[in-house]
Design an enzyme around this catalytic site. Sequence first.
Site, PDB file in Angstrom:
ATOM      1  N   CYS A  66      34.155  46.262  44.556  1.00  0.00           N
ATOM      2  CA  CYS A  66      35.223  45.939  43.616  1.00  0.00           C
ATOM      3  C   CYS A  66      34.727  45.647  42.213  1.00  0.00           C
ATOM      4  O   CYS A  66      35.513  45.353  41.323  1.00  0.00           O
ATOM      5  CB  CYS A  66      36.053  44.789  44.173  1.00  0.00           C
ATOM      6  SG  CYS A  66      36.662  45.195  45.818  1.00  0.00           S
TER       7      CYS A  66
ATOM      8  N   HIS B 200      39.089  38.131  37.930  1.00  0.00           N
ATOM      9  CA  HIS B 200      39.051  38.959  39.137  1.00  0.00           C
ATOM     10  C   HIS B 200      40.256  38.587  40.000  1.00  0.00           C
ATOM     11  O   HIS B 200      40.965  39.456  40.478  1.00  0.00           O
ATOM     12  CB  HIS B 200      37.735  38.750  39.877  1.00  0.00           C
ATOM     13  CG  HIS B 200      37.543  39.689  41.027  1.00  0.00           C
ATOM     14  ND1 HIS B 200      37.530  41.052  40.864  1.00  0.00           N
ATOM     15  CD2 HIS B 200      37.391  39.460  42.357  1.00  0.00           C
ATOM     16  CE1 HIS B 200      37.361  41.625  42.046  1.00  0.00           C
ATOM     17  NE2 HIS B 200      37.285  40.688  42.961  1.00  0.00           N
TER      18      HIS B 200
ATOM     19  N   GLU C 213      36.212  31.243  41.292  1.00  0.00           N
ATOM     20  CA  GLU C 213      36.059  31.913  39.996  1.00  0.00           C
ATOM     21  C   GLU C 213      36.513  30.986  38.871  1.00  0.00           C
ATOM     22  O   GLU C 213      35.834  30.862  37.837  1.00  0.00           O
ATOM     23  CB  GLU C 213      36.879  33.212  39.955  1.00  0.00           C
ATOM     24  CG  GLU C 213      36.779  33.921  38.600  1.00  0.00           C
ATOM     25  CD  GLU C 213      37.708  35.127  38.472  1.00  0.00           C
ATOM     26  OE1 GLU C 213      38.567  35.308  39.353  1.00  0.00           O
ATOM     27  OE2 GLU C 213      37.568  35.869  37.490  1.00  0.00           O
TER      28      GLU C 213
ATOM     29  N   LYS D 255      46.214  41.484  38.979  1.00  0.00           N
ATOM     30  CA  LYS D 255      46.339  41.929  40.372  1.00  0.00           C
ATOM     31  C   LYS D 255      47.631  41.403  40.983  1.00  0.00           C
ATOM     32  O   LYS D 255      48.087  41.911  42.007  1.00  0.00           O
ATOM     33  CB  LYS D 255      45.140  41.465  41.197  1.00  0.00           C
ATOM     34  CG  LYS D 255      43.844  42.191  40.841  1.00  0.00           C
ATOM     35  CD  LYS D 255      42.689  41.789  41.745  1.00  0.00           C
ATOM     36  CE  LYS D 255      41.417  42.545  41.419  1.00  0.00           C
ATOM     37  NZ  LYS D 255      40.729  42.030  40.201  1.00  0.00           N
TER      38      LYS D 255
ATOM     39  N   HIS E 135      45.137  45.013  44.150  1.00  0.00           N
ATOM     40  CA  HIS E 135      43.697  45.126  43.935  1.00  0.00           C
ATOM     41  C   HIS E 135      43.289  46.587  44.067  1.00  0.00           C
ATOM     42  O   HIS E 135      43.328  47.161  45.156  1.00  0.00           O
ATOM     43  CB  HIS E 135      42.976  44.259  44.973  1.00  0.00           C
ATOM     44  CG  HIS E 135      41.507  44.090  44.725  1.00  0.00           C
ATOM     45  ND1 HIS E 135      40.826  44.792  43.754  1.00  0.00           N
ATOM     46  CD2 HIS E 135      40.589  43.277  45.319  1.00  0.00           C
ATOM     47  CE1 HIS E 135      39.564  44.429  43.766  1.00  0.00           C
ATOM     48  NE2 HIS E 135      39.392  43.517  44.697  1.00  0.00           N
TER      49      HIS E 135
ATOM     50  N   PHE F 184      32.254  42.917  47.284  1.00  0.00           N
ATOM     51  CA  PHE F 184      31.572  42.685  48.555  1.00  0.00           C
ATOM     52  C   PHE F 184      30.077  42.971  48.364  1.00  0.00           C
ATOM     53  O   PHE F 184      29.693  43.884  47.632  1.00  0.00           O
ATOM     54  CB  PHE F 184      32.121  43.605  49.653  1.00  0.00           C
ATOM     55  CG  PHE F 184      33.413  43.127  50.283  1.00  0.00           C
ATOM     56  CD1 PHE F 184      34.053  41.969  49.868  1.00  0.00           C
ATOM     57  CD2 PHE F 184      33.990  43.849  51.331  1.00  0.00           C
ATOM     58  CE1 PHE F 184      35.240  41.541  50.458  1.00  0.00           C
ATOM     59  CE2 PHE F 184      35.170  43.425  51.934  1.00  0.00           C
ATOM     60  CZ  PHE F 184      35.793  42.275  51.494  1.00  0.00           C
TER      61      PHE F 184
END
Lengths: 418, 78
Positions: free
Chosen positions: A169, A310, A320, A341, A346, A406
Amino acid sequence: MRRVVVTGLGLVTPLGADVETVWANLLAGKSGAGPITRFDASNQKCQIACEVKPADHPYGFDASRRVDHKIQRQVDPFIVYGIDAAGQALEDAGLVDMDDDLKARTGCSIGSGIGGLPGIESESIVLHEKGPGRVSPHFVHGRLINLISGQVSIKYGLMGPNHAVVTACSTGAHSIGDAARMIKDGDADVMLAGGAESTINPLGVAGFAQARALNCSYNDRPEQASRPYDKDRDGFVMGEGAGVVVLEEYEHAKARGAKIYAEVVGYGLSGDAYHVTAPHPEGKGAELAMRMALRKAGLEPGDIDYVNAHGTSTMADTIELGAVKRVLGDDLSGASMSSTKSAIGHLLGGAGAVEAIFCILAIRDQIVPPTLNLDNPDEGTEGVDLVPHVAKKRQVRAVLNNSFGFGGTNASLIMKAV
Amino acid sequence: MSDTADRVKKIVVEHLGVEADKVTEDASFIDDLGADSLDIVELVMAFEEEFGVEIPDDAAEKISTVSDAIKYIDENKG
């Protein structure tokens, strides 16, 4: 030192298939989420997604605009989205007709997080049901991640660096950052950079649901499912699409009188070195990436006016936020921070690039897009402007865009007005 | 026009995305219809599926025009 500016934008998203439509829908607080229509999801835990809409929808995507019929049949949708977004960006930059010298100085850095999962799934069924002799001869190159860059270079004759990032991502952000460096290093004068994804297929949805990453509790209320920073958030909503920008060396852009949206001034990268799917609980990797980007940009925390987080609508949102607070200050030093998002879901490998474009448009129009569904902000959000529900007019000089993936991969981009 | 020819042309139009009137019997897949060697592999697979024939590689290599395909299928289908 060579400076890098953005001179063209292209978007294919669940809120539209051109930049101005997407931006208008995003600022209007529309959601791209809905029940999955791409396949029968009735046996899936997660039955919702932010799909790119079909061509007959008011803001749908018509693949035949920029992609030949034959190629549409041979490649996975993420490649089709990527080719279209790249074409939009080139047209926006006024670079469709380039001479051979410029083509040799123009490259592609358009990646994807996962690549052609729908085609891998369907062709695997063909293999099992009909045998190896029925597997498509276009199977491999129709699924490979670097085939957006490959197809775009062939379509437009671009002979500069041909690169494709694969960092889950963070792909979109790394793609832009890496491409900017190629221009700074003199490898190219122009780069098409961005990311694309399309994994709204049974295997993709099941895989993310099994990893406990997807929201599976709002199947009856899809538009409310993506709710970053809200107490009731419960996983991300999968989106799809592509974002591609034209990056250009500043003097080159100026000399040809190009429209300049913004300058890419900071790029930070790091690894969490912690866990394959969970972020470091103290957000150390995120913090390192943001600090590196700020240092490279030569900016102070107070110079950042907008953070596109994010913010996936998972438990990681507050990690975050904690990291951003440590870097910018508890009140974010006057910056607004939102997660788009909440509206488009996403986009995985496309997210960083699409969100970078939103940051650039925030600079252009001096307005920041909202975080939808932020009804009950979670603990730790007090005193932070998360732009709940409605877009906000404000000064936007410099922007910070975060992407985490990830494997514990982090990328932060900083762009500012020229 | 034979039934085989109709069905072959339909497959060619669908796979190569070309106008139906360009798919004449003497049209060459590569020279006239914009196919590459992999497109021909895919077309041959589609003919095999549609007509229930097997087209071995050495026969497939000799199929370069629309009429080559029609002729092979008519001579070999069950």
